[in-house]
Enzyme design. Structure first.
Site, PDB file in Angstrom:
ATOM      1  N   TYR A 175       0.850  -1.191   0.000  1.00  0.00           N
ATOM      2  CA  TYR A 175       0.000   0.000   0.000  1.00  0.00           C
ATOM      3  C   TYR A 175       0.893   1.252   0.000  1.00  0.00           C
ATOM      4  CZ  TYR A 175      -3.696  -3.328   1.158  1.00  0.00           C
ATOM      5  OH  TYR A 175      -4.568  -4.389   1.142  1.00  0.00           O
ATOM      6  N   HIS A 261       1.389  -7.878  -1.167  1.00  0.00           N
ATOM      7  CA  HIS A 261       0.393  -8.696  -1.871  1.00  0.00           C
ATOM      8  C   HIS A 261       0.938  -9.319  -3.154  1.00  0.00           C
ATOM      9  CE1 HIS A 261      -2.765  -7.903   0.880  1.00  0.00           C
ATOM     10  NE2 HIS A 261      -2.825  -6.618   0.639  1.00  0.00           N
TER      11      HIS A 261
END
Ligand code: NAP
Ligand code: SF4
Length: 680
Positions: A175, A261
């Site tokens: 992020y 991720h």
């Protein structure tokens, strides 16, 4: 305060100076799909969290909430919290949690998605696309960076106003904040890029300015990327430098995160050993003075206690564990760990749902997320109910109906309960499925279900004396009509998994669904299962926990161990194999088989079987797979003969694979069974 005898560390309060956490059990952040602006939905979210608070958890962190309109993600992935008008919506949650347990701390997670925002407005330090997102982000201007820092502060203030006990800022996973930290995603040459000091400035400014704004009596947590599991991730020195700087910025708790991720190493699925990553938290804990939170595959009080006892962390975070059983903490406290419905890390109803923009729930607990509509109320009229079949559907129905007060008799033809879960638990990497069987066994005892094993009940015996009859007879493997199929070297997946037939050196697997993949995993596997051995897991995936090179993996070669077999996994469809597997776990199955050189054949037409092996046609040419064992994994058909005999006699219900074989899917079976049990 008297120490808890079984779990002294887990139930030891943690004094943060201005407030105290009642125990070391944290429900980690998970997006539920119930966020957003609809108040009715928000009430469901409030009921979901309140139930976990009532279940004894010490602290809960919400799903990620976007602090800024600049580069926010899509609403289905999270929600923007930027205005005072939204405060009452959040108060629905905070007041429900307070009412459930005033001692449970409710924390808002603040998350800016950066280049993971799934839209064309995404932003990042530099215009570098994430490999898992088709959208290229726009590079932030310095003014926008300042504005986003202000938005983080504003969001924290709104959280305080809404009654949250604190906020967690996520600085990991790929992020926005984490992309400032790495050279590969931050190519700036201003004060926000270049040296590590500059790259970590964004994170530090956010945390110190939040602390200044919210005052000292508000819990501030930072989620740090301790290892990205990428070659070009952070060095250990950088992690420690960042951790110390964040601590100095006034953070109360440091939560450790272990991956981005986009990394291609599993960190939470069932093939990851329990508590595999907590040692990384332990290493950082030696460098910092604030308490540390650890996570990943902690699914029992014993595991949580041992993580704390060996000094790896101060708090254990369990997200999915609390989906599976909201009463986890209370049951552990009361010495009833054997009654806990354990998360088996299948991801099928939680993470796979979230990634498909569906509401999250839990395979072993279909009430998760449905607390306002699926309730198991005590019955006023007790019924005598016969249940046939002790697979997941029959078990879920029986224990739920008995819990409500019905008198349930459960007939099972074999010598054990569990049905297909008895096969799943034998697959390396799926040992956790045994926990669900253990849970149902205990529930059967607790709720006085009369279990009749080794008993094939007849339609006659079911036709009178019962108020309701529930048929959960499951499935039988589909039989093929191929010439030569009756040969002795052709076996079913049931025999292959149970080990009741020998398996040769060259294996052809007909059918590449979930079970074909499982069988390929089993026959290509050698040695200890890496899902129950942290060292074997680290070797298999190339993680160096001891020396912690960059990203935890730089320069480490994965060590592949595989059985001395040539394995062919085949399907008739012309699509990529494994397309139907779960989104968040399927890639690990495919990657593992690829590493073990399993041959994946698509567009296959099966011709015949003889002593030479399996004859197929593929790409217009005839071929022979010289298989000495051929394993049929061609799906299932319903085993519903009993139902056919009884269906006109009234009060007969059909559930699970016996109802729909095409989806012998435990998620559907347990959900259907539980809903029927709630209704009868
Ligand atoms: P499945 O997913 O329906 O796959 C059946 C396979 O057999 C397909 O590859 C299909 O491919 C092939 N097939 C079907 N009819 C055939 C025929 N007449 N002749 C030859 N091949 C045929 O069934 P499954 O693998 O038994 O799994 C059943 C269920 O168990 C899954 O739906 C899943 O819910 C659950 N499960 C899931 C997982 C997981 O996701 N990790 C693991 C195990 C089980 P073609 O038609 O292309 O040949
Ligand atoms: Fe755990 Fe599976 Fe339930 Fe998710 S769906 S919480 S992984 S048991």
């Amino acid at each position: 305060m008297v120490q808890h005898t079984l779990y002294p560390h887990l139930f030891q309060p943690l004094d943060l100076g201005f407030t105290t956490l009642k125990n070391r059990i944290l429900m980690g952040s998970m997006h539920t799909g119930l966020e957003g602006s609809d108040p009715e939905q928000r009430k469901r979210l409030a009921a979901f969290y309140a139930e976990r608070a009532k279940g004894g958890v010490g602290m809960i962190i919400t799903g990620g909430t976007y602090p800024s309109q600049i580069g926010a993600g899509h609403e289905i992935e999270g929600e923007v919290f930027t205005s005072e008008e939204q405060v009452p919506l959040h108060q629905l949650v905070t007041s429900a949690v307070k009412d459930a347990d005033a001692d449970c701390k409710m924390i808002l997670q603040i998350m800016h998605p950066g280049n993971l925002a799934f839209n064309e407005n995404s932003v990042a330090p530099s215009p570098i696309k994430s490999p898992i997102n088709p959208f290229t982000p726009k590079a932030l201007t310095e003014n926008e960076i300042e504005a986003i820092i202000g938005d983080f502060v504003q969001c924290a203030l709104l959280a305080k106003q809404a009654g949250y006990a604190g906020v967690e800022v996520i600085g990991s996973a790929g992020y926005l904040i984490s992309t400032f930290l790495l050279e590969k995603t931050n190519k700036r040459d201003d004060q926000w890029g270049g040296s590590y000091e500059n790259r970590m400035r964004f994170a530090i400014e956010i945390m110190s300015r939040i602390r200044q704004a919210v005052g000292d009596d508000f819990i501030l947590i930072y989620r740090i990327a301790t290892m990205e599991l990428m070659e070009d991730g952070s060095s250990w020195d950088e992690v420690v430098t960042l951790g110390k700087a964040i601590e100095a910025a006034g953070v109360n708790l440091m939560s450790t995160h272990f991956t981005w991720h986009q990394a291609s190493i599993p960190t939470i699925s069932t093939r990851v050993p329990r508590a595999a990553f907590t040692q990384v938290t332990g290493r950082l804990r030696k460098e910092l003075s604030i308490p540390l939170i650890t996570s990943n595959r902690i699914n029992s009080p014993e595991v949580a206690e041992s993580v704390l006892a060996k000094g790896d962390a101060d708090i254990t975070s369990m997200g999915r564990t609390m989906l599976a059983d909201p009463e986890f903490a209370n049951k552990a406290y009361d010495g009833k760990a054997d009654e806990i419905n354990t998360c088996i890390a299948c991801n099928q109803a939680c993470m796979d749902h979230v990634f498909a923009a569906k509401q999250l729930t839990c395979l072993v607990n279909p009430r998760a997320g449905y607390e306002t509509e699926l309730n198991y109320e005590p019955v006023s009229h007790v019924k005598r109910i016969a249940v046939v079949g002790a697979g997941p559907a029959g078990l879920a129905f029986s224990v739920t109906a008995a819990l409500r007060g019905h008198k349930v008799t459960l007939f099972e033809g074999s010598h054990e309960i569990g049905g297909h879960f008895n096969l799943a638990k034998r697959i390396p990497g799926k040992e956790e499925f045994n926990e669900t069987i253990r849970y149902y066994q205990r529930q059967i005892e607790l709720h006085n279900v009369e279990l009749r094993l080794n008993e094939y009940v007849t339609a006659d015996a079911l036709s009178s004396g019962w108020d309701e009859v529930v048929i959960a007879t499951g499935i039988k493997p589909r039989e093929l009509t191929l010439p030569g199929i009756e040969s002795s070297h052709v076996i079913s997946y049931v025999d292959a998994i149970n080990g009741t037939q020998p398996i040769g050196k060259t294996v052809a697997i007909i059918g590449a669904g979930g079970i074909g993949f499982d069988v390929a995993e089993l026959v290509s596997h050698k040695g200890v299962s890496s899902s129950i051995d942290i060292d074997a897991f680290a070797k298999e995936w190339g993680i160096d926990f001891e020396n912690h090179p960059r990203g935890g993996i730089a320069g480490v070669e994965p060590q592949i161990t595989k059985a001395d077999r040539e394995v062919y996994l085949m399907q008739r469809k012309d699509t990529k194999l494994g397309k139907g597997l779960g989104q968040t776990t399927g890639w690990t199955h495919k990657l593992t088989l690829k590493k073990r050189d399993v041959n994946m054949l698509k567009g296959v037409s099966y011709q015949k079987i003889d002593e030479q092996g399996l004859h197929i046609e593929m790409d217009g040419s005839a071929q022979i797979i010289p298989a000495d064992t051929i394993i049929v994994c061609a799906g299932q058909v319903s085993e519903n003969a009993l139902y056919e005999q009884l269906k006109d006699s009234g009060n007969v219900h059909l559930i699970g694979g016996a109802d729909v074989a095409a989806e012998i899917d435990a998620k559907r079976a347990i959900d259907q069974a539980s809903r029927l049990a709630a209704a009868l």
